[in-house]
Write a protein that holds these residues in place. Structure first.
Motif, mmCIF file in Angstrom:
data_model
loop_
_atom_site.group_PDB
_atom_site.id
_atom_site.type_symbol
_atom_site.label_atom_id
_atom_site.label_comp_id
_atom_site.label_asym_id
_atom_site.label_seq_id
_atom_site.Cartn_x
_atom_site.Cartn_y
_atom_site.Cartn_z
ATOM 1 N N UNK A 1 2.784 -25.161 -10.308
ATOM 2 C CA UNK A 1 2.320 -25.672 -11.605
ATOM 3 C C UNK A 1 3.457 -25.863 -12.603
ATOM 4 N N UNK A 2 4.689 -25.987 -12.124
ATOM 5 C CA UNK A 2 5.788 -26.255 -13.056
ATOM 6 C C UNK A 2 5.643 -27.677 -13.607
ATOM 7 N N UNK A 3 6.345 -27.938 -14.677
ATOM 8 C CA UNK A 3 6.205 -29.229 -15.349
ATOM 9 C C UNK A 3 6.512 -30.397 -14.417
ATOM 10 N N UNK A 4 7.545 -30.264 -13.583
ATOM 11 C CA UNK A 4 7.922 -31.363 -12.700
ATOM 12 C C UNK A 4 6.870 -31.584 -11.618
ATOM 13 N N UNK A 5 6.321 -30.490 -11.060
ATOM 14 C CA UNK A 5 5.312 -30.656 -10.004
ATOM 15 C C UNK A 5 4.060 -31.331 -10.572
ATOM 16 N N UNK A 6 3.664 -30.935 -11.761
ATOM 17 C CA UNK A 6 2.511 -31.584 -12.388
ATOM 18 C C UNK A 6 2.805 -33.060 -12.636
ATOM 19 N N UNK A 7 4.027 -33.363 -13.046
ATOM 20 C CA UNK A 7 4.403 -34.772 -13.268
ATOM 21 C C UNK A 7 4.322 -35.561 -11.974
ATOM 22 N N UNK B 1 9.322 -42.574 1.770
ATOM 23 C CA UNK B 1 8.164 -42.321 0.919
ATOM 24 C C UNK B 1 8.238 -40.959 0.226
ATOM 25 N N UNK B 2 9.157 -40.806 -0.740
ATOM 26 C CA UNK B 2 9.257 -39.538 -1.469
ATOM 27 C C UNK B 2 7.969 -39.234 -2.226
ATOM 28 N N UNK B 3 7.626 -37.927 -2.292
ATOM 29 C CA UNK B 3 6.372 -37.541 -2.910
ATOM 30 C C UNK B 3 6.531 -36.379 -3.883
ATOM 31 N N UNK B 4 7.640 -35.606 -3.767
ATOM 32 C CA UNK B 4 7.790 -34.431 -4.611
ATOM 33 C C UNK B 4 9.256 -34.243 -4.987
ATOM 34 N N UNK B 5 9.496 -33.815 -6.209
ATOM 35 C CA UNK B 5 10.848 -33.666 -6.749
ATOM 36 C C UNK B 5 11.292 -32.209 -6.693
ATOM 37 N N UNK B 6 12.532 -32.003 -6.289
ATOM 38 C CA UNK B 6 13.102 -30.661 -6.223
ATOM 39 C C UNK B 6 13.891 -30.374 -7.491
ATOM 40 N N UNK B 7 13.844 -29.133 -7.929
ATOM 41 C CA UNK B 7 14.634 -28.733 -9.093
ATOM 42 C C UNK B 7 15.927 -28.051 -8.684
ATOM 43 N N UNK B 8 16.069 -27.786 -7.394
ATOM 44 C CA UNK B 8 17.300 -27.207 -6.848
ATOM 45 C C UNK B 8 17.379 -27.606 -5.378
ATOM 46 N N UNK B 9 18.589 -27.610 -4.823
ATOM 47 C CA UNK B 9 18.765 -27.947 -3.412
ATOM 48 C C UNK B 9 18.711 -29.441 -3.165
ATOM 49 N N UNK B 10 18.754 -29.804 -1.884
ATOM 50 C CA UNK B 10 18.788 -31.209 -1.472
ATOM 51 C C UNK B 10 17.467 -31.616 -0.825
ATOM 52 N N UNK B 11 17.009 -32.831 -1.125
ATOM 53 C CA UNK B 11 15.770 -33.340 -0.554
ATOM 54 C C UNK B 11 15.996 -34.064 0.750
ATOM 55 N N UNK B 12 14.957 -34.168 1.567
ATOM 56 C CA UNK B 12 15.118 -34.825 2.862
ATOM 57 C C UNK B 12 15.228 -36.339 2.768
ATOM 58 N N UNK B 13 14.952 -36.910 1.589
ATOM 59 C CA UNK B 13 15.198 -38.338 1.391
ATOM 60 C C UNK B 13 16.252 -38.568 0.310
#
Length: 449
Positions: free
Chosen positions: A349-355, A176-188
């Motif tokens: 409040x970066x563009x990706x987090x708002x998206x 259940x991914x919920x947030x996108x990273x702009x750098x590094x690796x995600x846990x899913x």
């Protein structure tokens, strides 16, 4: 006291008596004296608006053209509703047309209904541990007597998913991914658009079961586990540890001892997974009717429940449950703030987090202040710009701005956030202090939240 003359009496005085009587409300020229007529002498509904003073007339004219409170869409004034709601042309619409107007219904009716249901749930919830919980056991093998299986590989229609958008992992589990990273690796992993790295935080699966015994299939994560609620109450105050080795399937069995309809909720976190449910051969499960709306919180590690003792047990989900929301999306990344992008390259409040927040489709949005930022005017400036960006992206969503939800911060960050909130002056938002709450800090290091 003035009176009318008495017939057959008052000889020689009746004229003086009558003049005294009439002069109480009339001038010498016969006109009414100022102040002679008050509210008690005017019949209800006797005066048209044109007889009122200019200021009152202007106020009533303004009120006639404004959006009025309504219990049903059919009660909104047809000629002005769409313009007042920012939906375009104010073409005349009948009440029936207005009640079925797609734009109005899509924008307001579902959100209002879900918020009302959330408030009703919050007013009646009982979150104490069950007095007579089911017997809970875990294993690495399925119970062979539970032959009716509802696996996500066949269908997901029987389940309600909370906390993120479900994606299939290894052809067996849902994550259940919920947030996108702009750098590094995600846990899913790279589950986002174009393979973008994503994190899952707290998530849950709900279903109704008419069963004596229920076995939940989960993806195990070393050193972690899950929580289970039945009809809104935890079956245990402690973690139910995953039984299998990391990445393999495991089973959590709930033996109730009797068959009945129950609402069951599995709660877990991060890169755990859900694979399905097994019940007896004549028993069934189905998707519950949603009892509350969706709360979204965009923030840092506190939002992402880093360090929470229980899976899906952080500040965000606790706030959601206490407000009566069945679904909470924790759009948080550790180490980030309104200015500080951390190692993941993402501010609140970066563009990706708002998206990501917009994709979550919130009924209510909470924006906490972060202890990862340094206090001062730059923080106020960044938060004000962030509030404005969220409002532009979500023009109709109520927004709560929180103070700093941690015991290690200092009040100056909260002061900077309050300055940004005041400058924002948004009509559909609220400020809630947490660090400087007059009743005490919300998180104080004593286990009280």
């Amino acid at each position: 006291m003035s009176r009318l003359p008495t017939p057959g009496s008052d000889n020689g005085n009746w004229g003086d008596i009558l003049n005294d009587y009439l002069s109480q409300s009339h001038s010498a020229d016969g006109s009414l004296k100022a102040g002679a007529v008050g509210a008690s002498q005017i019949q209800d509904g006797a005066l048209p608006k044109t007889k009122l003073d200019a200021t009152t007339q202007a106020s009533l004219t303004k009120a006639d053209g404004s959006l009025q409170a309504a219990n049903h869409l059919s009660e909104v004034t047809p000629a002005t509703a769409r313009a007042n709601l920012g939906l375009g042309s104010a073409a005349t619409m009948s009440p029936a047309q207005l009640a079925n107007d797609a734009a109005l219904v899509a924008m307001y009716a579902p959100r209002t209904d879900r918020m009302a249901r959330a408030a009703a749930v919050a007013a009646t919830m009982n979150r104490t541990v069950m007095a007579s919980p089911p017997t809970v056991t875990t294993s690495t093998t399925t119970d062979v007597t539970l032959t009716r299986q509802y696996l996500i590989t066949s269908s997901t229609a029987q389940f309600a998913f909370r906390g993120g958008a479900p994606v299939v992992f290894s052809a067996t589990f849902l994550r259940f991914p919920v947030v996108t990273l702009l750098a590094g690796s995600g846990n899913v992993g790279g589950t986002g658009a174009g393979g973008a790295q994503q994190n899952a935080n707290g998530w849950a699966v709900e279903f109704m079961a008419d069963a004596t015994t229920v076995q939940i299939h989960v993806r195990n994560v070393s050193g972690s586990g899950a929580m289970v609620e039945v009809d809104g109450q935890p079956v245990s105050a402690s973690l139910i540890a995953y039984p299998a080795t990391d990445g393999n399937v495991g089973f959590i069995k709930l033996a109730f001892g009797s068959r009945a309809v129950r609402r069951i909720r599995l709660e877990a976190a991060q890169n755990g997974g859900f694979a399905g449910v097994s019940v007896g051969p004549t028993e069934t499960i189905w998707k519950p009717t949603d009892s509350g709306g969706r709360l979204v919180i965009a923030g840092d590690s506190i939002t992402a429940q880093t360090g929470a003792v229980l899976p899906n047990g952080g500040m965000a989900i606790e706030a959601a449950k206490n407000l009566g929301f069945s679904d909470c999306w924790e759009v948080g990344i550790s180490g980030t703030g309104w200015i500080n992008a951390g190692s993941y390259g993402s501010t609140i409040a970066c563009t990706q987090r708002i998206a990501d927040v917009v994709a979550a489709n919130p009924d209510l949005l909470i924006l906490p202040t972060s202890s990862n930022d340094t206090a001062g005017s730059p923080l106020t400036t960044a938060m004000l710009a962030g509030f404005q960006a969220y409002r532009s992206a979500l023009p109709k969503v109520p927004i709560i701005v929180m103070g700093v939800p941690t015991r290690t911060a200092t009040v100056d960050r909260e002061t900077a956030a309050k300055a940004a909130f005041d400058a924002w002056a948004d009509g559909n938002s609220w400020w809630i202090p947490t660090y400087s709450d007059p009743s005490g800090r919300w998180i104080d290091g004593t286990g009280t939240t």
